[in-house]
Motif scaffolding. Structure first.
Motif, PDB file in Angstrom:
ATOM      1  N   GLN A   1     -46.899  -0.503  -4.358  1.00 43.27           N
ATOM      2  CA  GLN A   1     -45.175  -0.143  -5.099  1.00 43.27           C
ATOM      3  C   GLN A   1     -44.753   0.587  -4.117  1.00 43.27           C
ATOM      4  O   GLN A   1     -43.758   0.839  -4.212  1.00 43.27           O
ATOM      5  CB  GLN A   1     -45.817  -0.133  -6.119  1.00 43.27           C
ATOM      6  CG  GLN A   1     -46.423  -1.494  -6.623  1.00 43.27           C
ATOM      7  CD  GLN A   1     -46.894  -1.118  -8.611  1.00 43.27           C
ATOM      8  OE1 GLN A   1     -46.639  -0.098  -8.886  1.00 43.27           O
ATOM      9  NE2 GLN A   1     -47.103  -2.374  -8.977  1.00 43.27           N
ATOM     10  N   GLN A   2     -45.782   1.639  -3.777  1.00 40.09           N
ATOM     11  CA  GLN A   2     -45.093   3.218  -3.103  1.00 40.09           C
ATOM     12  C   GLN A   2     -44.223   3.147  -1.932  1.00 40.09           C
ATOM     13  O   GLN A   2     -43.071   3.458  -1.505  1.00 40.09           O
ATOM     14  CB  GLN A   2     -45.682   3.708  -3.221  1.00 40.09           C
ATOM     15  CG  GLN A   2     -45.386   5.709  -2.212  1.00 40.09           C
ATOM     16  CD  GLN A   2     -46.200   6.829  -2.682  1.00 40.09           C
ATOM     17  OE1 GLN A   2     -47.566   6.474  -2.094  1.00 40.09           O
ATOM     18  NE2 GLN A   2     -46.180   7.805  -1.897  1.00 40.09           N
TER      19      GLN A   2
ATOM     20  N   LEU B   1     -41.417   0.245  -2.769  1.00 36.83           N
ATOM     21  CA  LEU B   1     -40.325   1.858  -3.183  1.00 36.83           C
ATOM     22  C   LEU B   1     -39.253   2.804  -1.578  1.00 36.83           C
ATOM     23  O   LEU B   1     -38.647   1.813  -1.277  1.00 36.83           O
ATOM     24  CB  LEU B   1     -40.458   2.403  -4.369  1.00 36.83           C
ATOM     25  CG  LEU B   1     -40.920   1.789  -5.690  1.00 36.83           C
ATOM     26  CD1 LEU B   1     -41.933   3.210  -6.203  1.00 36.83           C
ATOM     27  CD2 LEU B   1     -39.513   1.083  -6.340  1.00 36.83           C
ATOM     28  N   GLN B   2     -40.496   2.722  -0.981  1.00 37.55           N
ATOM     29  CA  GLN B   2     -40.215   3.459   0.154  1.00 37.55           C
ATOM     30  C   GLN B   2     -39.118   2.974   0.726  1.00 37.55           C
ATOM     31  O   GLN B   2     -37.724   3.169   1.212  1.00 37.55           O
ATOM     32  CB  GLN B   2     -40.808   4.124   1.309  1.00 37.55           C
ATOM     33  CG  GLN B   2     -40.455   4.893   1.898  1.00 37.55           C
ATOM     34  CD  GLN B   2     -41.926   5.380   2.536  1.00 37.55           C
ATOM     35  OE1 GLN B   2     -43.407   5.656   2.242  1.00 37.55           O
ATOM     36  NE2 GLN B   2     -41.729   6.536   4.026  1.00 37.55           N
TER      37      GLN B   2
ATOM     38  N   GLN C   1     -37.385   0.165   0.297  1.00 32.30           N
ATOM     39  CA  GLN C   1     -36.469  -0.028  -0.559  1.00 32.30           C
ATOM     40  C   GLN C   1     -35.257   1.088  -0.678  1.00 32.30           C
ATOM     41  O   GLN C   1     -34.050   0.523  -0.111  1.00 32.30           O
ATOM     42  CB  GLN C   1     -36.280  -0.734  -1.815  1.00 32.30           C
ATOM     43  CG  GLN C   1     -36.933  -1.354  -2.368  1.00 32.30           C
ATOM     44  CD  GLN C   1     -37.794  -2.396  -3.878  1.00 32.30           C
ATOM     45  OE1 GLN C   1     -37.530  -1.461  -4.354  1.00 32.30           O
ATOM     46  NE2 GLN C   1     -37.654  -3.089  -3.970  1.00 32.30           N
ATOM     47  N   THR C   2     -35.674   1.890  -0.589  1.00 32.26           N
ATOM     48  CA  THR C   2     -35.303   3.162  -0.478  1.00 32.26           C
ATOM     49  C   THR C   2     -34.091   3.677   1.033  1.00 32.26           C
ATOM     50  O   THR C   2     -33.361   3.914   1.133  1.00 32.26           O
ATOM     51  CB  THR C   2     -35.969   4.567  -0.996  1.00 32.26           C
ATOM     52  OG1 THR C   2     -36.596   4.383  -1.501  1.00 32.26           O
ATOM     53  CG2 THR C   2     -35.081   6.022  -0.227  1.00 32.26           C
TER      54      THR C   2
END
Length: 384
Positions: A237-238, A241-242, A244-245
């Motif tokens: 998930q991290q 998210l990274q 996606q960021t």
């Protein structure tokens, strides 16, 4: 053969009869001999080992009575003289050799023990036996016997208890040493048991420590295994998210570039264009003022023509500083260049139109001369 006699290996054949010098009979050992019957008589003397036992009560130098038991091993001597001496004494009764030998040794034992102490007799038995043999040797040789050995079997003081008392210190020392040895043995056994118990306890402790460490490792491994799934999911998930960021950052950068190209750069270009027009307008006003002052239309047109390239150049410099993005390659560059030229011509026409009313107030000749001069320019300059 009739009359031929052979003695046994452990016998001596004694032949009597006839004339024999210096001997009462002839001695034959180890071979046979022809014996005339009726004229010679044959007898046999044993040469085998004989035994005599002695059990004699003797008194020591200290006046203590001791009963000594001994065994004597003897035999008839191997030489002819010994055989003759023994034959003369024991041929008719050979059992007397043991009896006489025992008595002889009993006398020598009493004599020698009488000159010794109990301690010497007890502690030095071999010395006693050697002295008895030495004193009896010559006497035994006279009767044709030799002694092979003398063994003292026992020494007994009866009920006096002297030997026991003499041995008491030694017994006590031996008992003390035995007790010490037993105590040392018990101590060593106790120390060995304690050492064994300590080693067992140490082994148990080490086993427990190893088992605890093993259990801790197993629990740690199980905990890691239990956390592996959530950790992997959180890590995934991290990463999502990274990603996606980063995607959002790239989208923002792209949007910013798009705004830069679509809004900011055109706005800067418009601002530069307005500034250029304002500059041109100012130049026009200045030129108009100068022309009005000089009232010279030809000079004004020439001045405008000469200023036109500079105006276009300034417009181009303004656009260059605006950092305009050209999206359609060579065609876009041609359009920009044409726009610059068109702007220059527009500025020129605007200046001319603004100057007509002022110039018409003069003479018709003056108006015509500049117009003719303008029209007389080559075609190439007009296009420029």
């Amino acid at each position: 053969m009739f009359g031929y006699r052979v003695p046994a290996p452990d016998q001596a054949m004694l032949i009597s009869g006839g004339r024999i010098k210096n001997a009462p009979f002839r001695v034959v050992t180890g071979h046979g001999k022809f014996v005339l019957p009726f004229f010679r008589k044959v007898r046999y003397l044993t040469l085998a080992m004989c035994e005599a036992e002695v059990a004699e009560t003797c008194v020591t130098r200290q006046g203590i009575a001791l009963t000594v038991r001994a065994v004597i091993a003897f035999k008839v001597g191997n030489d002819d003289d010994s055989v003759v001496n023994a034959g003369q004494r024991f041929l008719s009764d050979q059992d007397q050799m043991s009896i006489l030998t025992g008595r002889i040794f009993a006398g020598h034992l009493r004599s020698i023990i009488g000159s010794m102490t109990v301690e010497e007799i007890v502690t030095e038995r071999q010395k006693l036996a050697t002295e008895v043999l030495d004193t009896s040797k010559s006497e035994m040789a006279k009767i044709g016997l030799t002694v092979d050995s003398l063994q003292i079997q026992s020494i007994d003081d009866g009920k006096t208890g002297y030997i026991d008392a003499m041995s008491a210190p030694h017994k006590a020392a031996i008992q003390r040493q035995a007790q010490i040895a037993q105590a040392q043995a018990r101590q060593a056994s106790a120390e060995a048991e304690q050492e064994s118990a300590r080693k067992q306890a140490e082994f148990t402790r080490q086993t427990a420590v190893v088992q605890a460490e093993y259990n801790a490792q197993v629990e740690q491994a199980q905990a890691k295994a239990a956390q592996a799934g959530p950790l992997a999911q959180a890590h995934a998930q991290q990463e999502v998210l990274q990603a996606q960021t980063e995607l959002a950052q790239r989208a923002a950068e792209l949007r910013q570039q798009q705004l830069q190209a679509e809004v900011i750069k055109p706005a800067e270009a418009d601002a530069e264009r307005i500034r250029v027009l304002a500059t041109a307008e100012a130049d026009r006003m200045r030129i108009q003022a100068e022309a009005a002052a000089s009232n010279d239309r030809v000079a004004l047109d020439r001045m405008l023509i000469e200023q036109l390239p500079q105006i276009v150049e300034k417009a181009a410099d303004g656009l260059r500083g605006a950092n305009v993005n050209v999206l359609n390659g060579t065609d876009g560059l041609s359009e920009i260049a044409a726009g610059l030229v068109g702007q220059g011509l527009t500025i020129l026409d605007s200046v001319r139109k603004n100057l007509k009313p002022e110039s018409s107030s003069g003479s018709g000749k003056a108006d015509k001369a500049p117009e003719d001069s303008y029209r007389s320019l080559p075609a190439g300059e007009n296009k420029a």
